[in-house]
Design a protein around this motif. Structure first.
Motif, PDB file in Angstrom:
ATOM      1  N   THR A 170      -3.488  -3.275   5.285  1.00  0.00           N
ATOM      2  CA  THR A 170      -4.885  -3.020   4.935  1.00  0.00           C
ATOM      3  C   THR A 170      -5.760  -3.803   5.909  1.00  0.00           C
ATOM      4  O   THR A 170      -5.511  -4.999   6.143  1.00  0.00           O
ATOM      5  N   ASP A 188      -4.039  -2.968  -3.292  1.00  0.00           N
ATOM      6  CA  ASP A 188      -3.840  -3.201  -1.860  1.00  0.00           C
ATOM      7  C   ASP A 188      -5.155  -3.570  -1.151  1.00  0.00           C
ATOM      8  O   ASP A 188      -5.199  -3.638   0.084  1.00  0.00           O
ATOM      9  N   THR A 235       0.837  -1.198   0.000  1.00  0.00           N
ATOM     10  CA  THR A 235       0.000   0.000   0.000  1.00  0.00           C
ATOM     11  C   THR A 235       0.871   1.248   0.000  1.00  0.00           C
ATOM     12  O   THR A 235       2.099   1.168  -0.039  1.00  0.00           O
ATOM     13  N   HIS A 288      -7.113   1.644   6.162  1.00  0.00           N
ATOM     14  CA  HIS A 288      -5.759   1.824   6.696  1.00  0.00           C
ATOM     15  C   HIS A 288      -5.828   2.622   8.001  1.00  0.00           C
ATOM     16  O   HIS A 288      -6.384   3.723   8.009  1.00  0.00           O
TER      17      HIS A 288
END
Ligand SMILES: [Zn+2]
Length: 304
Positions: free
Chosen positions: A27, A78, A20, A199
């Protein structure tokens, strides 16, 4: 990092390492529901992390719970790096927005998007405490972006609309700054108790954060307009005598605008900032407030 982690009644988080955007490194996936469970975000492409994720998912099943599907908030790498693998290992379908299906073809290969989720529909998860998840289509960061709202508990799975760590990129190749701002307004108005981003940590009383994001983008838009005005002031007397029309010539390239509009931003972030800048300019262009000609941008005559 403790994982899985209980967030609320019928909500568990599992953070897995993914490729990411730094400073984020992981994630979050979420398990939603009681007896019937919806897993959101089959994110990790890494072998060791996939094993851990799979053990978590199988652990849910061993508690007598039933995984009905794996849902994807949007098609970014991601978020979907394990989609095909987990769907095959668990024998469950993939659900996503219709706009995700063509974008996921390369990721999923022969695995189809079994259910195309659309804005406003409700996913019902049965159990001792049934859960009703409202699907929200929230384009802007990605055209296929979905959020999931447990209206009864005020829990909002918000994908990449905001982040607990790092920033949200609006990439002009597929993002849309105006849409993004409109959807942030919509999320802010939900009155959610907690937002669960892809996130970072859960965000309590997230309205304030949604409003901060909106204010930040509006501030940046203002800087972009100021950079355009400054470029016009400096470049007005070029004397090249181009007679391309009645409008004033000149203008500035992205590279010229970037250091002015993002003067407060660390140099390392400029490649990302350049994309954001372009997304802002495209929004202004669509609103008739900026004009692009041959790669040069200027303020529209009479435009705000
Ligand atoms: Zn994303």
């Amino acid at each position: 990092m403790i994982r899985p982690r209980a967030i609320a009644a019928g909500v568990e988080a599992f953070a897995a390492r993914t490729p990411t955007l730094p400073p984020a490194t992981h994630t979050n996936s979420y398990a939603l529901g009681g007896r019937e469970v919806l897993l959101v975000e089959p994110a990790t492409p890494y072998e060791d992390e996939r094993r851990a994720w799979l053990a978590w998912a199988r652990g849910l099943a061993s508690q007598g719970r039933s995984i009905v599907a794996i849902a994807v908030t949007h098609h970014h790498a991601d978020h979907v790096g394990g989609a095909r693998f987990f769907a095959a290992e668990l024998g469950v379908p993939i659900w996503a927005h219709a706009e995700a299906a063509p974008r996921l073809r390369g990721v999923l290969h022969e695995v189809p998007v079994a259910r195309r989720l659309s804005d406003g529909e409700v996913v019902r998860l049965d159990g001792p405490a049934p859960m009703a998840l409202r699907v929200l289509h929230t384009p802007g960061h990605a055209p296929d972006h979905l959020c999931f709202l447990d209206e009864a508990e005020g829990v909002l799975v918000c994908g990449d609309m905001v982040a607990g760590v790092g920033t949200i990129l609006i990439d002009p190749r597929e993002g849309d700054m105006a849409e993004y701002l409109a959807q942030l307004e919509r999320l802010a108005a939900l009155g959610a108790r907690v937002a669960l981003p892809a996130h970072g940590e859960p965000i309590d009383a997230p309205e304030a954060l949604f409003r901060r994001y909106i204010a930040h983008r509006r501030m940046r838009e203002q800087r972009v307009l100021e950079a355009l005005a400054a470029a016009a002031g400096e470049g007005g007397g070029g004397g090249e005598g181009r007679s391309g029309g009645a409008a004033s010539q000149g203008g500035a390239t992205l590279e010229e605008l970037l250091p002015v509009a993002y003067a407060d931003t660390a140099l390392a972030l400029w490649p990302i900032a350049r994309l954001s800048l372009e997304a802002h300019l495209i929004k202004l262009e669509r609103e008739g407030r900026a004009v692009r000609r041959e790669g040069r941008w200027r303020r529209a005559a009479g435009g705000g």
